[in-house]
Design an enzyme around this catalytic site. Structure first.
Site, short mmCIF file in Angstrom:
data_model
loop_
_atom_site.label_atom_id
_atom_site.label_comp_id
_atom_site.label_asym_id
_atom_site.label_seq_id
_atom_site.Cartn_x
_atom_site.Cartn_y
_atom_site.Cartn_z
N SER A 171 0.87 -1.18 0.00
CA SER A 171 0.00 0.00 0.00
C SER A 171 0.90 1.22 0.00
O SER A 171 2.05 1.17 0.48
CB SER A 171 -0.85 0.00 1.27
OG SER A 171 -1.42 1.28 1.49
N TYR A 197 -1.45 -1.27 10.43
CA TYR A 197 -1.57 -1.40 8.97
C TYR A 197 -0.29 -0.90 8.29
O TYR A 197 0.27 -1.57 7.42
CB TYR A 197 -2.78 -0.62 8.49
CG TYR A 197 -3.10 -0.82 7.02
CD1 TYR A 197 -3.71 -1.99 6.58
CD2 TYR A 197 -2.81 0.16 6.08
CE1 TYR A 197 -4.01 -2.18 5.24
CE2 TYR A 197 -3.12 -0.02 4.74
CZ TYR A 197 -3.71 -1.19 4.32
OH TYR A 197 -4.00 -1.37 2.98
N1 LIG Z 1 -8.61 -0.41 -1.84
C1 LIG Z 1 -7.57 0.37 -1.64
O1 LIG Z 1 -7.66 1.59 -1.80
C2 LIG Z 1 -6.24 -0.22 -1.23
C3 LIG Z 1 -5.15 0.65 -1.19
C4 LIG Z 1 -3.91 0.12 -0.84
C5 LIG Z 1 -3.76 -1.22 -0.56
N2 LIG Z 1 -4.85 -2.04 -0.59
C6 LIG Z 1 -4.62 -3.47 -0.29
O2 LIG Z 1 -5.18 -4.26 -1.31
C7 LIG Z 1 -5.65 -5.48 -0.77
C8 LIG Z 1 -7.13 -5.64 -1.12
O3 LIG Z 1 -7.82 -4.50 -0.67
P1 LIG Z 1 -9.38 -4.29 -0.93
O4 LIG Z 1 -9.63 -2.83 -0.86
O5 LIG Z 1 -9.84 -5.06 -2.10
O6 LIG Z 1 -9.96 -4.93 0.43
P2 LIG Z 1 -11.36 -5.64 0.74
O7 LIG Z 1 -11.57 -5.51 2.19
O8 LIG Z 1 -12.43 -5.10 -0.19
O9 LIG Z 1 -11.11 -7.17 0.34
C9 LIG Z 1 -10.20 -7.95 1.07
C10 LIG Z 1 -10.55 -9.40 0.87
O10 LIG Z 1 -9.64 -10.18 1.65
C11 LIG Z 1 -10.37 -11.12 2.39
N3 LIG Z 1 -9.68 -11.45 3.64
C12 LIG Z 1 -9.49 -10.68 4.74
N4 LIG Z 1 -8.86 -11.37 5.70
C13 LIG Z 1 -8.63 -12.61 5.19
C14 LIG Z 1 -8.04 -13.78 5.73
N5 LIG Z 1 -7.57 -13.81 6.98
N6 LIG Z 1 -7.94 -14.85 4.92
C15 LIG Z 1 -8.42 -14.84 3.66
N7 LIG Z 1 -9.03 -13.77 3.11
C16 LIG Z 1 -9.14 -12.66 3.88
C17 LIG Z 1 -11.72 -10.44 2.68
O11 LIG Z 1 -12.72 -11.40 3.03
C18 LIG Z 1 -11.98 -9.74 1.35
O12 LIG Z 1 -12.60 -10.60 0.42
C19 LIG Z 1 -5.40 -5.41 0.73
O13 LIG Z 1 -4.17 -6.03 1.03
C20 LIG Z 1 -5.30 -3.91 0.99
O14 LIG Z 1 -4.52 -3.63 2.13
C21 LIG Z 1 -6.08 -1.56 -0.92
#
Ligand SMILES: NC(=O)c1ccc[n+]([C@@H]2O[C@H](COP(=O)([O-])OP(=O)(O)OC[C@H]3O[C@@H](n4cnc5c(N)ncnc54)[C@H](O)[C@@H]3O)[C@@H](O)[C@H]2O)c1
Length: 249
Positions: A142, A155
């Site tokens: 991130s 985080y």
């Molecule tokens: N959306 C953003 O703006 C953003 C920005 C930077 C980084 N990220 C990173 O991208 C990745 C995905 O983000 P997102 O926004 O799609 O998140 P989200 O919360 O929409 O989706 C995350 C998914 O991971 C699953 N998950 C959570 N814990 C888990 C576990 N212990 N075992 C298996 N599955 C698990 C959840 O059920 C969900 O389906 C994450 O690592 C997040 O930190 C997202």
């Protein structure tokens, strides 16, 4: 880019970025393993890919559990005979004052976001090492690995660790033809994109908020076998936000 015949595991693929990444690989001919702790969303994504003519399987996996990860890798290899690509995407955030954050909460974020990357990479490497072509791993960090808002300690620490774990793994597994790279998304809208304000888009030098497809394209770049010279890299995909200097008036 074609990923025809490639076997790709995406963790946390039940929604959001993971879902977008899984669909993008499936659209380009890959067999996708949707690894997700939520059975309902995980199954729904695999079925939706199949409904569009793609190949996908759902395997339940809580990435905090070593045994779940070991089973995920064994089951994926049993199903498809090989594993070419692993996208370590599953993650959680918890925003809370460091004065109130408990050890249990800290451990939960670190175990979900970063210990899982170590475990899944270690387990998948056992399979990739047996393949003459090796394999490719992409870890989703991130831009919070680089900059912070208040109350994001667990985080931020987990995402910073993913950046350094990625280059360490790239060096350790280099001789096995396993490439390891890292993507740091900025603001990626996984909900209603049309509800975003003009201001949300305009604050990005690129002129818009990101989408899961933006992250999928970065993953595909890193895992394309033609890019075999790219390993240990960290790509920020944030529409330029972390390059923007801000003076408050
Ligand atoms: N959306 C953003 O703006 C953003 C920005 C930077 C980084 N990220 C990173 O991208 C990745 C995905 O983000 P997102 O926004 O799609 O998140 P989200 O919360 O929409 O989706 C995350 C998914 O991971 C699953 N998950 C959570 N814990 C888990 C576990 N212990 N075992 C298996 N599955 C698990 C959840 O059920 C969900 O389906 C994450 O690592 C997040 O930190 C997202």
């Amino acid at each position: 880019m074609s990923f025809k015949g490639k076997v790709v595991i995406v963790t946390g693929a039940g929604q959001g970025i993971g879902r977008g990444v899984a669909e993008a690989y499936a659209n380009r001919g890959a067999c996708v393993v949707v690894a997700e702790r939520n059975e309902q969303t995980g199954n729904a994504v695999a079925e939706s890919i199949q409904g569009m003519g793609g190949q996908a399987s759902y395997i339940r996996c809580d990435v905090r559990e070593e045994e779940d990860i070991q089973r995920l890798i064994l089951e994926s290899e049993r199903l498809y005979g090989r594993i070419d690509i692993l996208i370590n995407n599953a993650g959680v955030s918890r925003f809370k004052s460091p004065d109130e954050l408990t050890v249990e909460e800290w451990d939960d974020v670190l175990n979900t976001n970063v210990r899982s990357v170590f475990l899944a990479s270690r387990e998948v490497a056992k399979v990739m090492k047996r393949q003459p072509e090796g394999g490719a791993i992409v870890n989703i960090s991130s831009t919070r690995s680089l900059m912070s808002e208040p109350n994001s300690e667990a985080y931020a620490a987990s995402k910073g660790a993913i950046v350094s774990l990625s280059h360490a793994l790239a060096v350790s597994y280099g001789e096995n033809h396993i490439r390891v790279n890292c993507v740091s998304p900025g603001w990626i809208e996984t909900g209603d994109y049309s509800a975003l304000r003009d201001l949300d888009h305009r604050q990005h030098p690129a002129g818009r908020v990101g989408t899961p497809e933006d992250i999928a394209r970065a993953c595909m770049y890193f895992t394309d076998p033609d890019n075999s010279f790219v390993t240990g890299a960290h790509l920020v995909v944030d529409g330029g936000m972390t390059r923007k200097m801000i003076y408050e008036e």
